[in-house]
Design an enzyme around this catalytic site. Structure first.
Site, PDB file in Angstrom:
ATOM      1  N   CYS A  52     -18.048 -24.941  -0.984  1.00 43.84           N
ATOM      2  CA  CYS A  52     -19.284 -25.581  -0.525  1.00 43.84           C
ATOM      3  C   CYS A  52     -18.965 -26.725   0.421  1.00 43.84           C
ATOM      4  O   CYS A  52     -17.795 -27.047   0.670  1.00 43.84           O
ATOM      5  CB  CYS A  52     -20.092 -26.100  -1.723  1.00 43.84           C
ATOM      6  SG  CYS A  52     -19.195 -27.323  -2.686  1.00 43.84           S
ATOM      7  N   CYS A 105     -16.671 -29.504  -0.764  1.00 42.94           N
ATOM      8  CA  CYS A 105     -15.238 -29.176  -0.695  1.00 42.94           C
ATOM      9  C   CYS A 105     -14.684 -29.548   0.675  1.00 42.94           C
ATOM     10  O   CYS A 105     -13.580 -30.102   0.794  1.00 42.94           O
ATOM     11  CB  CYS A 105     -15.009 -27.684  -0.935  1.00 42.94           C
ATOM     12  SG  CYS A 105     -15.529 -27.107  -2.560  1.00 42.94           S
ATOM     13  N   CYS A 122      28.996 -12.572  10.451  1.00 44.27           N
ATOM     14  CA  CYS A 122      29.458 -11.978   9.197  1.00 44.27           C
ATOM     15  C   CYS A 122      28.510 -12.348   8.067  1.00 44.27           C
ATOM     16  O   CYS A 122      27.555 -13.102   8.255  1.00 44.27           O
ATOM     17  CB  CYS A 122      30.876 -12.440   8.870  1.00 44.27           C
ATOM     18  SG  CYS A 122      31.015 -14.213   8.627  1.00 44.27           S
ATOM     19  N   CYS A 147      27.759 -15.996   7.303  1.00 45.66           N
ATOM     20  CA  CYS A 147      26.772 -16.625   8.197  1.00 45.66           C
ATOM     21  C   CYS A 147      25.367 -16.440   7.636  1.00 45.66           C
ATOM     22  O   CYS A 147      24.548 -17.361   7.679  1.00 45.66           O
ATOM     23  CB  CYS A 147      26.834 -16.000   9.588  1.00 45.66           C
ATOM     24  SG  CYS A 147      28.429 -16.144  10.408  1.00 45.66           S
ATOM     25  N   ASP A 190      -2.646  11.891  -8.422  1.00 46.18           N
ATOM     26  CA  ASP A 190      -4.085  12.076  -8.573  1.00 46.18           C
ATOM     27  C   ASP A 190      -4.408  13.463  -8.009  1.00 46.18           C
ATOM     28  O   ASP A 190      -3.762  13.918  -7.067  1.00 46.18           O
ATOM     29  CB  ASP A 190      -4.806  10.978  -7.789  1.00 46.18           C
ATOM     30  CG  ASP A 190      -6.296  11.193  -7.755  1.00 46.18           C
ATOM     31  OD1 ASP A 190      -6.897  11.284  -8.829  1.00 46.18           O
ATOM     32  OD2 ASP A 190      -6.853  11.298  -6.644  1.00 46.18           O
ATOM     33  N   ASP A 231      -4.993   8.456  -3.263  1.00 45.06           N
ATOM     34  CA  ASP A 231      -5.571   8.234  -1.934  1.00 45.06           C
ATOM     35  C   ASP A 231      -6.911   7.524  -1.958  1.00 45.06           C
ATOM     36  O   ASP A 231      -7.459   7.218  -0.905  1.00 45.06           O
ATOM     37  CB  ASP A 231      -5.734   9.570  -1.200  1.00 45.06           C
ATOM     38  CG  ASP A 231      -6.912  10.380  -1.741  1.00 45.06           C
ATOM     39  OD1 ASP A 231      -7.207  10.245  -2.945  1.00 45.06           O
ATOM     40  OD2 ASP A 231      -7.522  11.127  -0.960  1.00 45.06           O
ATOM     41  N   ASP A 278      -7.825   4.470  -6.918  1.00 44.79           N
ATOM     42  CA  ASP A 278      -6.402   4.644  -7.198  1.00 44.79           C
ATOM     43  C   ASP A 278      -5.621   3.347  -7.023  1.00 44.79           C
ATOM     44  O   ASP A 278      -4.469   3.253  -7.451  1.00 44.79           O
ATOM     45  CB  ASP A 278      -5.789   5.705  -6.259  1.00 44.79           C
ATOM     46  CG  ASP A 278      -6.302   7.103  -6.564  1.00 44.79           C
ATOM     47  OD1 ASP A 278      -6.610   7.367  -7.740  1.00 44.79           O
ATOM     48  OD2 ASP A 278      -6.408   7.911  -5.634  1.00 44.79           O
TER      49      ASP A 278
END
Length: 827
Positions: free
Chosen positions: A24, A27, A91, A94, A511, A710, A714
């Site tokens: 609000c 805030c 390497c 590093c 599924d 899908d 899910d």
């Protein structure tokens, strides 16, 4: 007066912070008041709608202080992800050094550095300038990675320039060091060469020539090692470059003393090792050259994806068709594509018919028919017809841009297996230097004459052979190639960790609707009870189902339309979650749903028991319709099984996995499909909210589980599974909840992803075994472990060759993943 910025301060400008928790106007006021109390803040604007705070000042601002002020006020600033390009890493040590420097920055929550991609991913609230400064303090260079498409081109150009520089330095070093090698090593290996040199130019003159050539090699092409290695030594944070500098400098320095100040050395120890210093530089440059070339090949999948992006687009503007840069296309623009051209951005076809090759997006080679209303994806290739479409996504929001971003994020991530490597490499280089010093001391005080020369040669061999490059490259290169190969097959690993977790899966739960099946069911049977007319019942059922978004509802409505029935209007439509739907049609109530819905209504479905049993045995989903409170009909809807499903399940079984099906269908129907496909376990009659419990149950029974789905419902199950796999043709919510995305609708992507995961982890373990076994075996050998028993010593030159070979082996092994073949080939 100069004002030096403190860490985490940004120069006079503005800072924008995302704010969470505001609800609000009060805030907003509290956040603004908190921010205004921070030193140097002059102006604050907090926006509730955008949930952002813009802070301005003519003086430097401390981002971390601003974040702390917001948090003290009771709100939060979500961590953002910053990606930096790091230069100068050579390497694994590093990598550890850069990571520790970034994690020490206030506000950093997580930092991952990748040697293969030479990038750092940082999550937190620190400013980019602060992060770059922290990397600089650690001795490396950093720059922010722009997420735009041009970056890949810039990065490619930088890699090409690096490779060209290495090739130039390698050529110069080889030309300078070859005469040194022939003069010195030839004298040792072929007696005639020694006599030739002594009788022509003389040994002292040959040393002078070697000095000139070796010095030119060391401080010409080899200067790159000193530029990185010496500052690292001065910071007490030695890296691979430091080992090379110490080894070559020791050999060169000793040789200089022997050449010009031999009186300073004990009698009989005045030998030169110019060839070691020069040839070591050449061989290490050779290794770096092959390494850089192989690294470029590991990222070819990303380069190919970036190459799919069109450079220009033909857009209708002010009644004319104009060609503009891809970056200028706006959502809503009308775009024209000719036959054979690449589609520039995502959109929806408004005119024309054609076939589009979407293989580089989905992995499926068969072109897809496109007409009015069809979606098209940027980067795919139009075939024979011309298309006109409306742009729906441009720039970083296109599917291709998101795929590139997913692959890059997966390539930059760390697997749990990398933790062991990180712990080892933290102390590896200092341990090697200690081992070299100990080798020198032991040989100098306990070795045979010439003790000083032998001590020097063996210490140099230890310094040179102990290359942690292979350790640092072992995991990230395999991840890069593996995830890139997956992208080419239409399998996207959204999270790199899924590569390791998927390999451990014991069961794959799927599924049914839209995953095992096409997700486009069709009405196959309709039997009415006595006293009801078929066409009237179908029209009323279709009227109600036409209000539903469920695929079964659409199938029934389409069947009524196909029969030319007049569909009446409906009122008071209501979806009864998990049971069915109800509405008023032509003044009577119509209830449609499964047998459990009829039971809920107090209706006995035994009238259709025989028919229901038959339909169930055929794998069809029986539904019932009640008209005005009386059981009126049984309906059968069949959802065709995808062509790729049987082969995919067979491939999963071949990989040693069990397959489980989770469905809301009644058990008889579910088991009929399971028998038809050879599915091992069936969890039927599951309400949407029950999928998570089903996943938990299967995990408890079988172990690690991958769930494939899908739909929106899910998403919780995808998140609950050890690895969530979303069918790319599904919803955005499911895809966001998944760890792996199968871009095509084919189930063949599941065994492909699992087999690729298994092969990638196998490849990583091979690389790690080589890297660790190599160092474990050869460091003692370089120190002279075989000398007491066999009188054998390892020349620093052979040590340099072996060191270069280790990195090239790891990269070459990782590149084998590019030849990975999918267990199920696309039809």
């Amino acid at each position: 007066m100069n004002t030096q910025l403190k860490p985490n301060q940004s120069p006079a400008s503005s800072i924008s912070l995302p704010i969470e928790g505001m609800s609000c106007a009060s805030c907003v006021g509290r956040v603004e008041a908190a921010l205004k109390k921070v030193d140097n803040v002059e102006e604050v604007a907090v926006n509730l709608a955008t949930e952002r705070a813009d802070i301005r000042s003519s003086k430097p601002l401390d981002r971390q202080s601003l974040v702390e002020a917001v948090e003290k006020a009771g709100y939060s600033v979500p961590a953002t992800t910053t990606e930096l390009s790091i230069e100068g890493m050579s390497c694994a040590s590093c990598v550890g050094r850069v990571e520790r420097a970034l994690k020490a920055v206030p506000g950093v929550v997580e930092a991952n550095v990748n040697l293969a991609t030479e990038k750092a991913s940082i999550r937190g609230n620190s400013s980019v300038d602060t992060l770059i400064a922290a990397v600089a303090d650690a001795g490396y260079e950093a720059s922010e990675v722009d997420q735009g498409a041009a970056v890949a081109d810039d990065s490619s150009e930088k890699k090409d320039a690096e490779l060209a520089g290495l090739k130039r330095d390698l050529t110069i070093a080889a030309l300078l060091s070859l005469p040194v090698f022939l003069i010195e090593m030839g004298s040792h290996l072929i007696p005639g060469v020694h006599s030739l040199v002594a009788n022509t130019i003389g040994m002292q003159m040959s040393w002078y020539i070697q000095f000139v050539l070796a010095t030119a090699t060391l401080f010409g092409p080899g200067l790159r090692f000193f530029k990185k290695g010496v500052p690292a030594l001065l910071r007490a944070a030695p890296d691979m470059n430091s080992l090379v500098v110490l080894g070559t400098s020791a050999a060169w320095g000793y040789s200089v003393i022997a050449t010009f100040f031999s009186d300073l050395l004990p009698e009989g120890t005045a030998n030169v090792y110019y060839e070691a210093a020069a040839v070591i530089v050449t061989l290490i440059l050779l290794g770096r050259f092959f390494e850089a070339r192989a690294k470029g090949r590991t990222s070819q999948a990303i380069k190919r994806l970036v190459g799919l992006q069109a450079k220009t687009a033909r857009v209708q503007r002010d009644g004319k068709t104009v060609e503009i840069g891809i970056g200028e296309v706006q959502p809503g623009d009308t775009v024209e594509v000719r036959p054979g051209e690449r589609i520039p951005v995502d959109g929806e076809v408004i005119e024309g018919d054609s076939y589009v090759d979407e293989s580089m997006i989905t992995g499926e080679p068969v072109p897809v028919a496109k007409g009015s209303g069809s979606p098209v994806v940027g980067g795919t290739v139009n075939q024979k017809g011309a298309l006109t479409f409306k742009a729906t996504a441009v720039g970083g929001t296109t599917v291709l841009a998101q795929i590139i971003r997913m692959v890059e994020e997966a390539q930059g991530s760390k697997l749990p297996i990398q933790g062991l490597v990180d712990r080892v490499t933290m102390w590896f280089v200092p341990a090697v230097m200690t081992a070299a010093l100990l080798t020198f001391v032991v040989w100098f005080f306990a070795g045979p004459e010439p003790a000083l020369s032998l001590a020097l040669v063996n210490a140099v061999a230890v310094l040179i052979i102990a290359c942690p490059c292979a350790m640092g490259l072992a995991t990230p290169t395999s991840i890069m190639v593996g995830t890139g190969r997956g992208a080419e097959m239409g399998v996207l690993f959204r999270k790199g960790e899924a590569l390791q977790l998927l390999r451990d899966a014991k069961v794959v739960a799927v599924d049914k609707t839209g995953t095992l099946t096409e997700g486009k069911p069709a009405l196959t049977d309709l039997q009415v009870a006595e006293g009801f007319e078929r066409s009237d019942i179908l029209a009323k059922i279709a009227a109600v189902e036409s209000r539903s978004e469920h695929p079964i509802g659409r199938a029934i409505a389409e069947a009524a339309e196909a029969e030319g029935l007049s569909i009446p209007a409906t009122e008071s439509f209501e979806s009864v979650t998990g049971f069915g739907v109800r509405a008023q049609a032509e003044g009577v109530s119509v209830d449609i749903g499964a047998d459990r819905y009829m039971s809920k209504l107090g209706l006995d479905v035994d009238l259709f028991a025989e028919e229901a049993a038959r339909l169930g045995d055929e794998g069809k989903s029986p539904l019932y319709a009640a008209i005005d409170g009386k059981l009126a009909a049984i309906i059968a809807v069949s959802d065709p099984i995808k062509e790729s499903t049987p082969e995919a399940i067979a491939a999963l079984h071949a990989l040693g996995l069990k397959v489980a099906m989770i469905t809301g269908d009644n058990r008889r129907t579910a088991e009929a499909i399971a028998r038809q496909l050879g599915i091992d376990d069936v969890v039927a009659e599951v309400l949407p909210e029950g999928k998570v419990e089903a996943v938990k149950k299967l995990k408890a029974e079988h172990g690690k589980l991958a769930f494939v789905g899908d739909g929106i419902n899910d998403a919780p199950a995808l998140a609950e599974a050890d690895v969530g796999m979303a069918i790319g043709t599904g919803t955005d919510i499911a895809i966001e909840a998944a760890d792996v995305v199968l871009m095509s609708g084919s189930l063949g992507g599941i065994p492909s992803a699992i087999a690729l995961s298994q092969e990638t982890i196998r490849n990583i373990k091979q690389n790690l075994f080589w890297a660790f076994a190599y160092n474990t075996a050869l460091i003692p050998l370089a120190a002279g472990a075989l000398y007491p028993a066999f009188g054998l010593l390892l020349s620093p030159i052979f040590a340099a060759g072996a060191m270069a070979l280790s990195s090239v082996f790891v990269l070459t092994n990782a590149l084998r993943l590019r030849r990975f073949k999918a267990p199920v080939q696309a039809a």
